[in-house]
Motif scaffolding. Sequence first.
Motif, PDB file in Angstrom:
ATOM      1  N   CYS A 192       2.840  -9.872  -4.242  1.00 42.49           N
ATOM      2  CA  CYS A 192       3.261  -8.745  -5.104  1.00 42.49           C
ATOM      3  C   CYS A 192       2.554  -8.541  -6.185  1.00 42.49           C
ATOM      4  O   CYS A 192       2.270  -7.222  -6.541  1.00 42.49           O
ATOM      5  N   ILE A 193       1.609  -9.592  -6.421  1.00 44.56           N
ATOM      6  CA  ILE A 193       0.750  -9.480  -7.983  1.00 44.56           C
ATOM      7  C   ILE A 193      -0.040  -8.288  -7.782  1.00 44.56           C
ATOM      8  O   ILE A 193      -0.175  -7.459  -8.728  1.00 44.56           O
ATOM      9  N   PRO A 194      -0.788  -8.218  -6.802  1.00 42.92           N
ATOM     10  CA  PRO A 194      -1.903  -7.168  -6.696  1.00 42.92           C
ATOM     11  C   PRO A 194      -1.411  -5.978  -6.623  1.00 42.92           C
ATOM     12  O   PRO A 194      -1.840  -4.749  -7.402  1.00 42.92           O
ATOM     13  N   HIS A 195      -0.091  -5.617  -6.335  1.00 44.11           N
ATOM     14  CA  HIS A 195       0.452  -4.274  -6.102  1.00 44.11           C
ATOM     15  C   HIS A 195       1.208  -3.777  -7.542  1.00 44.11           C
ATOM     16  O   HIS A 195       1.014  -2.845  -8.422  1.00 44.11           O
ATOM     17  N   LEU A 196       1.750  -4.957  -8.277  1.00 41.76           N
ATOM     18  CA  LEU A 196       2.650  -4.885  -9.546  1.00 41.76           C
ATOM     19  C   LEU A 196       1.315  -4.770 -10.583  1.00 41.76           C
ATOM     20  O   LEU A 196       1.576  -4.106 -11.798  1.00 41.76           O
TER      21      LEU A 196
ATOM     22  N   ARG B 298      14.318   5.622 -12.361  1.00 50.44           N
ATOM     23  CA  ARG B 298      13.968   6.822 -11.224  1.00 50.44           C
ATOM     24  C   ARG B 298      12.713   6.782 -10.833  1.00 50.44           C
ATOM     25  O   ARG B 298      11.705   6.765 -11.522  1.00 50.44           O
ATOM     26  N   GLU B 299      12.712   6.726  -9.127  1.00 49.62           N
ATOM     27  CA  GLU B 299      11.690   6.700  -8.418  1.00 49.62           C
ATOM     28  C   GLU B 299      10.665   5.255  -8.578  1.00 49.62           C
ATOM     29  O   GLU B 299       9.590   5.193  -8.149  1.00 49.62           O
ATOM     30  N   LYS B 300      11.295   4.467  -9.338  1.00 48.45           N
ATOM     31  CA  LYS B 300      10.713   3.147  -9.441  1.00 48.45           C
ATOM     32  C   LYS B 300      10.896   2.356  -7.920  1.00 48.45           C
ATOM     33  O   LYS B 300      11.971   2.445  -7.501  1.00 48.45           O
ATOM     34  N   VAL B 301       9.847   1.708  -7.459  1.00 49.68           N
ATOM     35  CA  VAL B 301      10.043   1.086  -6.184  1.00 49.68           C
ATOM     36  C   VAL B 301      10.290  -0.281  -6.295  1.00 49.68           C
ATOM     37  O   VAL B 301       9.415  -1.199  -7.112  1.00 49.68           O
ATOM     38  N   ALA B 302      11.429  -0.825  -5.896  1.00 46.69           N
ATOM     39  CA  ALA B 302      12.052  -2.245  -6.279  1.00 46.69           C
ATOM     40  C   ALA B 302      12.113  -2.874  -4.864  1.00 46.69           C
ATOM     41  O   ALA B 302      12.930  -2.638  -4.190  1.00 46.69           O
ATOM     42  N   ILE B 303      11.440  -4.154  -4.920  1.00 40.28           N
ATOM     43  CA  ILE B 303      12.091  -5.178  -3.829  1.00 40.28           C
ATOM     44  C   ILE B 303      12.971  -6.122  -4.459  1.00 40.28           C
ATOM     45  O   ILE B 303      13.087  -6.544  -5.380  1.00 40.28           O
TER      46      ILE B 303
ATOM     47  N   GLN C   9       5.392  -3.361   4.566  1.00 40.72           N
ATOM     48  CA  GLN C   9       6.344  -2.172   4.829  1.00 40.72           C
ATOM     49  C   GLN C   9       6.642  -1.367   3.526  1.00 40.72           C
ATOM     50  O   GLN C   9       6.790  -0.244   3.535  1.00 40.72           O
ATOM     51  N   THR C  10       6.837  -2.403   2.498  1.00 40.91           N
ATOM     52  CA  THR C  10       6.928  -1.530   1.312  1.00 40.91           C
ATOM     53  C   THR C  10       6.149  -0.609   0.860  1.00 40.91           C
ATOM     54  O   THR C  10       6.263   0.496   0.371  1.00 40.91           O
ATOM     55  N   VAL C  11       4.902  -1.125   0.997  1.00 38.33           N
ATOM     56  CA  VAL C  11       3.755  -0.392   0.266  1.00 38.33           C
ATOM     57  C   VAL C  11       3.304   0.675   1.266  1.00 38.33           C
ATOM     58  O   VAL C  11       3.029   1.830   0.945  1.00 38.33           O
ATOM     59  N   GLN C  12       3.498   0.662   2.624  1.00 37.27           N
ATOM     60  CA  GLN C  12       3.501   1.389   3.591  1.00 37.27           C
ATOM     61  C   GLN C  12       4.347   2.855   3.327  1.00 37.27           C
ATOM     62  O   GLN C  12       3.957   4.025   3.460  1.00 37.27           O
ATOM     63  N   LYS C  13       5.688   2.421   3.060  1.00 37.41           N
ATOM     64  CA  LYS C  13       6.628   3.435   2.975  1.00 37.41           C
ATOM     65  C   LYS C  13       6.684   4.118   1.662  1.00 37.41           C
ATOM     66  O   LYS C  13       7.105   5.438   1.567  1.00 37.41           O
ATOM     67  N   PHE C  14       6.447   3.331   0.533  1.00 37.77           N
ATOM     68  CA  PHE C  14       6.463   3.911  -0.662  1.00 37.77           C
ATOM     69  C   PHE C  14       5.113   4.110  -1.660  1.00 37.77           C
ATOM     70  O   PHE C  14       5.330   4.905  -2.668  1.00 37.77           O
TER      71      PHE C  14
END
Length: 260
Positions: A128-132, A5-10, A79-84
């Motif tokens: 993705c590593i900096p965000h993960l 729930r509410e996890k952001v997944a690419i 775009q993933t980081v901008q949106k979520f």
Amino acid sequence: MPDLREKVAIITGASSGIGKGTAVEFAQLGAHLALTGRNQENLQATAKACVEAGSPEDKILLVTGDICDEEVRINLVDQTVQKFGRIDVLVNNAGSFMRGTLETTAMADYDRIMDVNVRSVVRLTQLCIPHLTKTKGAIVNVSSVNGIRGFSGCLAYCMSKSALDQFTRCVALEQASKQIRVNSVNPGVITTEIFRRAGLNDEEKHAKYMEHHKTTHPLGRVGDVSEVAKTIAFLASSDASFITGALVSVDGGRHAFCPR
């Protein structure tokens, strides 16, 4: 059931097969989705299936393009980081299958397989590593039984998946101190379109191929996309909180099979 729930997944390669099945499974489990694939129409069909599975339309991001394109990879992450606002899970699913022996594999085809199945995974993971790191997230790589066992007639593919498995192990060790978990699923023969795209598009030959492979899996059948998707969801969730560096076979026992 795993809780996403509410996890952001690419999820890469989400326009068909295992990628599409994983997107739908994640949607059912409440994840927010960033989906990418080359076929815009098929990607939109995946998004529709995710909405039908319970995902709100505004919680799905679609980025169409070739994952081997650096601009596509950068746009996907940005775009993933901008949106979520964050990234919790990366599913490196995009892949390509190709037949060919040492004598018949053209180096251009070899380079393409390595680009899709290995290089693009390495680069997207770097992005993705900096965000993960911020979310103590999870990475799931979609490999193959071909990475574990040798098979004649698909040399480049086997090599690429073996490289992906070693990538999983090494990155799991490198990122463990950041609490980022990295695992692979290694499917056997699964009912998808990948074999048709690789040239097995004659319906009779395809049917014979799938029927034959019932005998190469000890459980006596080929696998279903949902069986792989559920395993990916488990590895991405907190239910697998003490699992990292694992290669999880989803192959009806094929990895352990020795014909007699």
